[in-house]
Design a protein around this motif. Structure first.
Motif, PDB file in Angstrom:
ATOM      1  N   MET A 158       0.821  -1.220   0.000  1.00 23.29           N
ATOM      2  CA  MET A 158       0.000   0.000   0.000  1.00 23.29           C
ATOM      3  C   MET A 158       0.852   1.265   0.000  1.00 23.29           C
ATOM      4  O   MET A 158       0.378   2.328  -0.360  1.00 23.29           O
ATOM      5  N   THR A 159       2.109   1.108   0.434  1.00 22.69           N
ATOM      6  CA  THR A 159       2.988   2.268   0.507  1.00 22.69           C
ATOM      7  C   THR A 159       3.106   2.907  -0.873  1.00 22.69           C
ATOM      8  O   THR A 159       3.335   2.209  -1.860  1.00 22.69           O
ATOM      9  N   ASN A 160       2.966   4.177  -0.919  1.00 25.16           N
ATOM     10  CA  ASN A 160       3.104   4.920  -2.180  1.00 25.16           C
ATOM     11  C   ASN A 160       2.083   4.560  -3.253  1.00 25.16           C
ATOM     12  O   ASN A 160       2.271   4.875  -4.412  1.00 25.16           O
ATOM     13  N   SER A 161       1.037   3.814  -2.909  1.00 23.16           N
ATOM     14  CA  SER A 161      -0.015   3.575  -3.906  1.00 23.16           C
ATOM     15  C   SER A 161      -1.287   4.212  -3.375  1.00 23.16           C
ATOM     16  O   SER A 161      -1.788   3.784  -2.335  1.00 23.16           O
ATOM     17  N   PRO A 162      -1.806   5.210  -4.072  1.00 22.94           N
ATOM     18  CA  PRO A 162      -3.001   5.881  -3.569  1.00 22.94           C
ATOM     19  C   PRO A 162      -4.230   4.998  -3.740  1.00 22.94           C
ATOM     20  O   PRO A 162      -4.228   4.035  -4.503  1.00 22.94           O
ATOM     21  N   GLY A 163      -5.271   5.316  -3.032  1.00 24.99           N
ATOM     22  CA  GLY A 163      -6.563   4.679  -3.313  1.00 24.99           C
ATOM     23  C   GLY A 163      -6.981   3.582  -2.359  1.00 24.99           C
ATOM     24  O   GLY A 163      -8.131   3.174  -2.366  1.00 24.99           O
ATOM     25  N   TYR A 164      -6.053   3.084  -1.533  1.00 24.74           N
ATOM     26  CA  TYR A 164      -6.432   1.980  -0.654  1.00 24.74           C
ATOM     27  C   TYR A 164      -7.406   2.400   0.436  1.00 24.74           C
ATOM     28  O   TYR A 164      -8.333   1.666   0.774  1.00 24.74           O
ATOM     29  N   ALA A 165      -7.203   3.595   0.970  1.00 21.59           N
ATOM     30  CA  ALA A 165      -8.128   4.072   2.003  1.00 21.59           C
ATOM     31  C   ALA A 165      -9.528   4.190   1.410  1.00 21.59           C
ATOM     32  O   ALA A 165     -10.507   3.688   1.981  1.00 21.59           O
ATOM     33  N   ALA A 166      -9.612   4.799   0.231  1.00 19.31           N
ATOM     34  CA  ALA A 166     -10.926   4.982  -0.402  1.00 19.31           C
ATOM     35  C   ALA A 166     -11.601   3.627  -0.640  1.00 19.31           C
ATOM     36  O   ALA A 166     -12.793   3.457  -0.374  1.00 19.31           O
ATOM     37  N   ARG A 167     -10.814   2.646  -1.113  1.00 17.09           N
ATOM     38  CA  ARG A 167     -11.399   1.315  -1.358  1.00 17.09           C
ATOM     39  C   ARG A 167     -11.888   0.677  -0.064  1.00 17.09           C
ATOM     40  O   ARG A 167     -12.920   0.009  -0.032  1.00 17.09           O
ATOM     41  N   MET A 168     -11.117   0.891   0.999  1.00 14.79           N
ATOM     42  CA  MET A 168     -11.529   0.320   2.289  1.00 14.79           C
ATOM     43  C   MET A 168     -12.848   0.946   2.747  1.00 14.79           C
ATOM     44  O   MET A 168     -13.780   0.250   3.147  1.00 14.79           O
ATOM     45  N   PHE A 169     -12.922   2.277   2.657  1.00 14.96           N
ATOM     46  CA  PHE A 169     -14.125   2.961   3.141  1.00 14.96           C
ATOM     47  C   PHE A 169     -15.335   2.576   2.290  1.00 14.96           C
ATOM     48  O   PHE A 169     -16.440   2.394   2.793  1.00 14.96           O
ATOM     49  N   ARG A 170     -15.125   2.440   0.982  1.00 12.79           N
ATOM     50  CA  ARG A 170     -16.225   2.047   0.091  1.00 12.79           C
ATOM     51  C   ARG A 170     -16.717   0.644   0.452  1.00 12.79           C
ATOM     52  O   ARG A 170     -17.918   0.393   0.549  1.00 12.79           O
ATOM     53  N   ALA A 171     -15.775  -0.264   0.686  1.00  5.86           N
ATOM     54  CA  ALA A 171     -16.164  -1.645   1.030  1.00  5.86           C
ATOM     55  C   ALA A 171     -16.950  -1.667   2.340  1.00  5.86           C
ATOM     56  O   ALA A 171     -17.952  -2.385   2.466  1.00  5.86           O
ATOM     57  N   LEU A 172     -16.511  -0.879   3.303  1.00  8.09           N
ATOM     58  CA  LEU A 172     -17.222  -0.858   4.587  1.00  8.09           C
ATOM     59  C   LEU A 172     -18.618  -0.264   4.401  1.00  8.09           C
ATOM     60  O   LEU A 172     -19.595  -0.763   4.961  1.00  8.09           O
ATOM     61  N   SER A 173     -18.719   0.766   3.607  1.00  6.95           N
ATOM     62  CA  SER A 173     -20.036   1.390   3.421  1.00  6.95           C
ATOM     63  C   SER A 173     -20.974   0.435   2.684  1.00  6.95           C
ATOM     64  O   SER A 173     -22.152   0.328   3.020  1.00  6.95           O
ATOM     65  N   ALA A 174     -20.426  -0.292   1.709  1.00  5.15           N
ATOM     66  CA  ALA A 174     -21.263  -1.254   0.993  1.00  5.15           C
ATOM     67  C   ALA A 174     -21.782  -2.340   1.943  1.00  5.15           C
ATOM     68  O   ALA A 174     -22.848  -2.914   1.731  1.00  5.15           O
ATOM     69  N   ALA A 175     -21.030  -2.611   3.000  1.00 13.43           N
ATOM     70  CA  ALA A 175     -21.464  -3.619   3.976  1.00 13.43           C
ATOM     71  C   ALA A 175     -22.326  -2.994   5.077  1.00 13.43           C
ATOM     72  O   ALA A 175     -22.702  -3.663   6.031  1.00 13.43           O
TER      73      ALA A 175
END
Ligand code: ASP
Ligand code: MG
Length: 410
Positions: free
Chosen positions: A351-368
């Motif tokens: 995840m280091t230096n790759s953007p977007g992981y936080a957003a994907r995590m939050f989206r997955a949690l919201s979908a659940a």
């Protein structure tokens, strides 16, 4: 001959029968042509039983003396080490058992949580040189004061990795009642997978988040470049190899694991003055009381006031609340506490230096349908505090969202 250091956990050694089974495995390994040092933990719940005995002996109004406590607790591992040597001898192999001090484990003098200062390998090498299997009582060492010390609960892992480092052993093998490190808790997420390998850094995060490994042993492994195999004592299955990132052959997933911590309590302090020293004023008394604070969130101040929220272990909540309420700067807006939270984290060096992981995590949690209460990150981890009843749903959705249920890399 290459030197291999093994460690067997207390649940694998809980009875004389189990000790004999493990002795058989040790003999077989020895016959395969390696020099063996085997670190053992105390049998089953022995350490807990000894602590309980000490409490009874000291009576309710006294705390047992730390020096005596350490000598007492060290006896648990001595029992296993000597019984193991007796069992191995009965199977026709040359063997010697050594206490931590005899094995050259030197520590500082912090009783109950001593740190290893050095391994004097003279005796270990002499015994190995004379062809013996060496059994070492884990979890203990000798301070400069010549008193016996213990390394803190779960300290035998640390003994094993330190001895492996001292002997420049080719690897340290930790045998336990789990068969490796999983992508997440298999009791929570049925499609959790065992990892074939994991880097030290990631393992350190997972261990701090509750995976069954002592974080100190991982740290030592990383510093001295000792690869650590975690595997099942009684099931003949491949375990998980913990080693340096650079040696990872597989194309790696960005997210390696999902970690869950339960029983999180939260404290909110509203409307504290927005000036230097306030945070120190809140957290110093907690530190003095030995309460570890985990996630801390402070919002940007407005009108010269700010809100600070933080989490503690649920068991510490009442004490932490009482201490925080006494803090002068917290009196204005009020202090509230709540239980019933859990912590869910994704961990991965990718995840280091790759953007977007936080957003994907939050989206997955919201979908659940999981609401996020607090967020914190490190370079290789993103953590959310959520409502405890949703933790299973959250872990499952994150495990899927990051493709951890699939064996292939992605
Ligand atoms: N016997 C000690 C404990 O139970 C050390 C260990 O098992 O690693 O904490
Ligand atoms: Mg134990």
């Amino acid at each position: 001959m290459p030197v291999v250091v093994q460690k067997y956990g207390g649940s694998s050694l809980a009875t004389a029968e189990k000790i004999r089974v493990v002795a058989g495995k040790i003999c077989a390994r020895r016959s395969s042509g390696v020099d063996l040092v085997v670190v053992v933990s105390a049998m089953g719940d022995t350490t807990d039983d000894l602590i309980a005995l000490a409490r009874l002996a000291s009576g309710p109004s006294h705390v047992p003396d730390p020096r005596e406590m350490d000598t007492l607790l060290s006896t648990g591992e001595l029992v296993t080490a000597t019984l193991m040597a007796i069992a191995i001898r009965s199977m026709g192999h040359d063997v010697v058992s050594l206490s931590g001090p005899q094995a050259g484990v030197r520590t500082d003098s912090r009783h109950g949580s001593a740190r290893i200062a050095d391994i004097d390998t003279t005796r270990l090498k002499r015994e190995l040189g004379s062809g013996k299997i060496v059994i070492v009582a884990g979890f203990q060492g000798l301070a400069e004061t010549e008193d016996v010390t213990t390394l803190g609960r779960g300290g035998s892992d640390t003994t094993a990795v330190a001895i492996a480092a001292g002997l420049k052993a080719s690897r340290c093998e930790i045998f336990t009642d789990v068969d490796g490190i999983y992508t997440t808790d298999p009791r929570l997420v049925p499609d959790a997978r065992k990892l074939r390998e994991i880097g030290y850094e990631e393992m350190l995060e997972l261990a701090s988040l509750g995976a069954k490994m002592n974080p100190r042993s991982i740290e030592l492994g990383a510093v001295y470049d000792v690869e650590i195999l975690v595997a099942s004592t009684f099931e003949d299955k491949p375990g998980t190899l913990i080693h340096g990132e650079s040696r990872m052959m597989e194309v790696r997933k960005a997210v390696t694991g999902v970690a869950v911590t339960r029983n999180v309590g939260k404290i909110m302090v509203r409307g504290v003055e927005d000036r230097p020293g306030v945070a120190a004023e809140i957290f110093e008394p907690l530190a003095e009381a030995g309460i570890s604070v985990d996630v801390i969130v402070q919002n940007a101040g407005a009108d010269g006031k700010a809100d600070i929220s933080f989490t503690v272990a649920e068991g510490d909540l009442d004490r932490a609340l009482a201490i925080t309420e006494r803090c002068q700067s917290c009196s204005a807006g009020g202090v509230t506490g709540g239980r019933g939270f859990s912590k869910v984290s994704i961990v991965g060096t990718g995840m280091t230096n790759s953007p977007g992981y936080a957003a994907r995590m939050f989206r997955a949690l919201s979908a659940a349908g999981v609401n996020i209460d607090m967020i914190t990150t490190s370079e290789i981890r993103i953590t959310c505090i959520i409502d405890a009843p949703l933790v299973e749903k959250a872990a499952r959705s994150l495990h899927r969202a990051f493709g951890l249920h699939e064996a292939s890399a992605g």
